[in-house]
Design a protein around this motif. Structure first.
Motif, PDB file in Angstrom:
ATOM      1  N   ASP A 163      51.930   6.079 -82.278  1.00  0.00           N
ATOM      2  CA  ASP A 163      50.879   5.908 -81.282  1.00  0.00           C
ATOM      3  C   ASP A 163      50.002   7.160 -81.264  1.00  0.00           C
ATOM      4  O   ASP A 163      50.480   8.247 -80.940  1.00  0.00           O
ATOM      5  CB  ASP A 163      51.493   5.680 -79.899  1.00  0.00           C
ATOM      6  CG  ASP A 163      50.457   5.385 -78.838  1.00  0.00           C
ATOM      7  OD1 ASP A 163      49.330   5.004 -79.216  1.00  0.00           O
ATOM      8  OD2 ASP A 163      50.786   5.520 -77.652  1.00  0.00           O
ATOM      9  N   PRO A 164      48.713   7.043 -81.639  1.00  0.00           N
ATOM     10  CA  PRO A 164      48.001   5.821 -82.011  1.00  0.00           C
ATOM     11  C   PRO A 164      48.388   5.348 -83.413  1.00  0.00           C
ATOM     12  O   PRO A 164      49.002   6.087 -84.178  1.00  0.00           O
ATOM     13  CB  PRO A 164      46.536   6.252 -81.965  1.00  0.00           C
ATOM     14  CG  PRO A 164      46.577   7.711 -82.303  1.00  0.00           C
ATOM     15  CD  PRO A 164      47.825   8.231 -81.662  1.00  0.00           C
ATOM     16  N   GLY A 183      44.516  -1.879 -85.332  1.00  0.00           N
ATOM     17  CA  GLY A 183      44.356  -2.490 -84.024  1.00  0.00           C
ATOM     18  C   GLY A 183      43.023  -2.272 -83.353  1.00  0.00           C
ATOM     19  O   GLY A 183      42.942  -2.244 -82.119  1.00  0.00           O
ATOM     20  N   ALA A 184      41.953  -2.159 -84.126  1.00  0.00           N
ATOM     21  CA  ALA A 184      40.633  -1.912 -83.524  1.00  0.00           C
ATOM     22  C   ALA A 184      40.209  -3.011 -82.567  1.00  0.00           C
ATOM     23  O   ALA A 184      39.368  -2.783 -81.700  1.00  0.00           O
ATOM     24  CB  ALA A 184      39.582  -1.744 -84.620  1.00  0.00           C
ATOM     25  N   ALA A 185      40.780  -4.196 -82.694  1.00  0.00           N
ATOM     26  CA  ALA A 185      40.415  -5.311 -81.823  1.00  0.00           C
ATOM     27  C   ALA A 185      40.800  -5.060 -80.377  1.00  0.00           C
ATOM     28  O   ALA A 185      40.222  -5.667 -79.469  1.00  0.00           O
ATOM     29  CB  ALA A 185      41.084  -6.595 -82.309  1.00  0.00           C
ATOM     30  N   TYR A 186      41.758  -4.169 -80.145  1.00  0.00           N
ATOM     31  CA  TYR A 186      42.358  -4.015 -78.825  1.00  0.00           C
ATOM     32  C   TYR A 186      42.064  -2.636 -78.234  1.00  0.00           C
ATOM     33  O   TYR A 186      41.852  -1.672 -78.973  1.00  0.00           O
ATOM     34  CB  TYR A 186      43.862  -4.246 -78.934  1.00  0.00           C
ATOM     35  CG  TYR A 186      44.178  -5.576 -79.566  1.00  0.00           C
ATOM     36  CD1 TYR A 186      44.002  -6.765 -78.852  1.00  0.00           C
ATOM     37  CD2 TYR A 186      44.598  -5.665 -80.892  1.00  0.00           C
ATOM     38  CE1 TYR A 186      44.260  -7.993 -79.440  1.00  0.00           C
ATOM     39  CE2 TYR A 186      44.861  -6.888 -81.488  1.00  0.00           C
ATOM     40  CZ  TYR A 186      44.686  -8.054 -80.747  1.00  0.00           C
ATOM     41  OH  TYR A 186      44.927  -9.272 -81.333  1.00  0.00           O
ATOM     42  N   PRO A 187      42.057  -2.533 -76.913  1.00  0.00           N
ATOM     43  CA  PRO A 187      41.707  -1.252 -76.278  1.00  0.00           C
ATOM     44  C   PRO A 187      42.544  -0.078 -76.748  1.00  0.00           C
ATOM     45  O   PRO A 187      42.032   1.038 -76.896  1.00  0.00           O
ATOM     46  CB  PRO A 187      41.932  -1.534 -74.788  1.00  0.00           C
ATOM     47  CG  PRO A 187      41.743  -3.010 -74.647  1.00  0.00           C
ATOM     48  CD  PRO A 187      42.266  -3.606 -75.922  1.00  0.00           C
ATOM     49  N   GLY A 205      43.919   0.298 -79.646  1.00  0.00           N
ATOM     50  CA  GLY A 205      43.862   0.502 -81.086  1.00  0.00           C
ATOM     51  C   GLY A 205      42.687   1.373 -81.502  1.00  0.00           C
ATOM     52  O   GLY A 205      41.966   1.939 -80.666  1.00  0.00           O
ATOM     53  N   ARG A 206      42.484   1.472 -82.798  1.00  0.00           N
ATOM     54  CA  ARG A 206      41.345   2.214 -83.333  1.00  0.00           C
ATOM     55  C   ARG A 206      41.019   1.674 -84.714  1.00  0.00           C
ATOM     56  O   ARG A 206      41.838   1.003 -85.349  1.00  0.00           O
ATOM     57  CB  ARG A 206      41.635   3.713 -83.394  1.00  0.00           C
ATOM     58  CG  ARG A 206      42.872   4.108 -84.177  1.00  0.00           C
ATOM     59  CD  ARG A 206      43.103   5.610 -84.076  1.00  0.00           C
ATOM     60  NE  ARG A 206      44.280   6.044 -84.838  1.00  0.00           N
ATOM     61  CZ  ARG A 206      44.561   7.316 -85.094  1.00  0.00           C
ATOM     62  NH1 ARG A 206      43.743   8.272 -84.686  1.00  0.00           N
ATOM     63  NH2 ARG A 206      45.632   7.643 -85.782  1.00  0.00           N
ATOM     64  N   TYR A 266      39.356   7.972 -88.501  1.00  0.00           N
ATOM     65  CA  TYR A 266      39.707   7.083 -87.393  1.00  0.00           C
ATOM     66  C   TYR A 266      38.621   7.153 -86.326  1.00  0.00           C
ATOM     67  O   TYR A 266      38.083   8.221 -86.037  1.00  0.00           O
ATOM     68  CB  TYR A 266      41.051   7.483 -86.770  1.00  0.00           C
ATOM     69  CG  TYR A 266      42.215   7.332 -87.723  1.00  0.00           C
ATOM     70  CD1 TYR A 266      42.850   6.094 -87.867  1.00  0.00           C
ATOM     71  CD2 TYR A 266      42.670   8.411 -88.474  1.00  0.00           C
ATOM     72  CE1 TYR A 266      43.909   5.946 -88.751  1.00  0.00           C
ATOM     73  CE2 TYR A 266      43.721   8.275 -89.367  1.00  0.00           C
ATOM     74  CZ  TYR A 266      44.337   7.032 -89.497  1.00  0.00           C
ATOM     75  OH  TYR A 266      45.385   6.894 -90.370  1.00  0.00           O
ATOM     76  N   SER A 267      38.315   5.987 -85.743  1.00  0.00           N
ATOM     77  CA  SER A 267      37.311   5.962 -84.685  1.00  0.00           C
ATOM     78  C   SER A 267      37.787   6.778 -83.503  1.00  0.00           C
ATOM     79  O   SER A 267      38.973   6.845 -83.183  1.00  0.00           O
ATOM     80  CB  SER A 267      37.027   4.518 -84.255  1.00  0.00           C
ATOM     81  OG  SER A 267      38.200   3.885 -83.761  1.00  0.00           O
ATOM     82  N   ARG A 268      36.816   7.402 -82.829  1.00  0.00           N
ATOM     83  CA  ARG A 268      37.123   8.299 -81.707  1.00  0.00           C
ATOM     84  C   ARG A 268      36.725   7.678 -80.368  1.00  0.00           C
ATOM     85  O   ARG A 268      36.752   8.352 -79.343  1.00  0.00           O
ATOM     86  CB  ARG A 268      36.392   9.632 -81.900  1.00  0.00           C
ATOM     87  CG  ARG A 268      36.773  10.329 -83.222  1.00  0.00           C
ATOM     88  CD  ARG A 268      35.760  11.362 -83.631  1.00  0.00           C
ATOM     89  NE  ARG A 268      34.458  10.777 -83.929  1.00  0.00           N
ATOM     90  CZ  ARG A 268      33.435  11.435 -84.488  1.00  0.00           C
ATOM     91  NH1 ARG A 268      33.574  12.703 -84.824  1.00  0.00           N
ATOM     92  NH2 ARG A 268      32.284  10.829 -84.710  1.00  0.00           N
TER      93      ARG A 268
END
Length: 218
Positions: free
Chosen positions: A179-180, A195-199, A201-202, A215-217
């Motif tokens: 995690d993450p 898991g970018a679809a979910y809050p 995730g990234r 990774y998205s920030r």
């Protein structure tokens, strides 16, 4: 440089953040392993952007597959909605007919898989799971499509001995207690869906020349 992303699922904010980080140029290539749409509002906006870029290449994901089936046959809409397609469908209804036609032409032409060579290393890109040689030879095209976009890689699976398979579809939480979520490296397998679809995730991105992770920030 060659970059890989999977499973954006309508999170334009996360996609934009990755693009800022990697500073994609016309000399680079970005491969997106399907599932651009559904679960979040901006899937069609992202898809239209991808369509406009000559250096971004996309594979068919199970969510694009569901969308195409649902738009062809109303009895498939329920499956699409149960998997987060309602938000995409509502945006779809607001698109001009000419835009719809262009999107459909693009989606129907998407490949299931592609192979690339980077620094002498052989990679195969798919959305869900790399088909076995038996599946490639014995399944009809429709059966093969369903298998490639829907089947999931298991943690104990091994990729081919002569290449590395990079895939999305199954979140890496199935493979890593982390995690993450992070990109997962298996036996000749690399899992990209963080898991970018979910809050919680990234969105993950991998640069193949040096295996640098982004990774998205947001």
């Amino acid at each position: 440089m060659v970059y890989i992303i999977a499973d954006i699922h309508g999170r334009k904010d996360r996609f934009d953040d990755i693009l800022k980080q990697i500073k994609l140029t016309q000399d680079d290539t970005l491969y997106i392993l399907g599932d651009v749409i559904d679960r979040n509002p901006d899937g069609l906006t992202i898809l239209k952007y991808i369509m406009s870029q000559t250096n971004i290449k996309m594979l068919l994901g199970n969510h694009e597959y569901m969308m195409l089936n649902a738009l062809q046959s109303e009895d498939k809409i329920g499956v699409w909605y149960r998997n987060g397609g309602n938000i995409t469908h509502q945006r779809w209804k607001k698109q001009r007919l000419a835009t719809r036609a262009k999107i459909l032409d693009y989606l129907y032409a998407l490949p299931l898989m592609t192979e690339i060579m980077i620094n002498g290393r052989h990679y195969k890109l798919v959305h869900g799971k790399n088909p076995s040689k038996e599946a490639m030879s014995s399944l009809s095209q429709g059966e093969l499509t369903r298998a490639v976009v829907w089947e999931r890689v298991k943690v104990e699976d091994c990729g081919p001995t002569d290449m590395t398979v990079i895939f999305g579809h199954t979140s890496t939480s199935h493979y890593l207690d982390c995690d993450p979520m992070r990109i997962w490296y298996g036996n000749n397998l690399i899992g990209m869906d963080c898991g970018a679809a979910y809050p919680e995730g990234r969105l993950a991105c991998l640069r193949l020349e040096d295996m640098k992770e982004f990774y998205s920030r947001v």
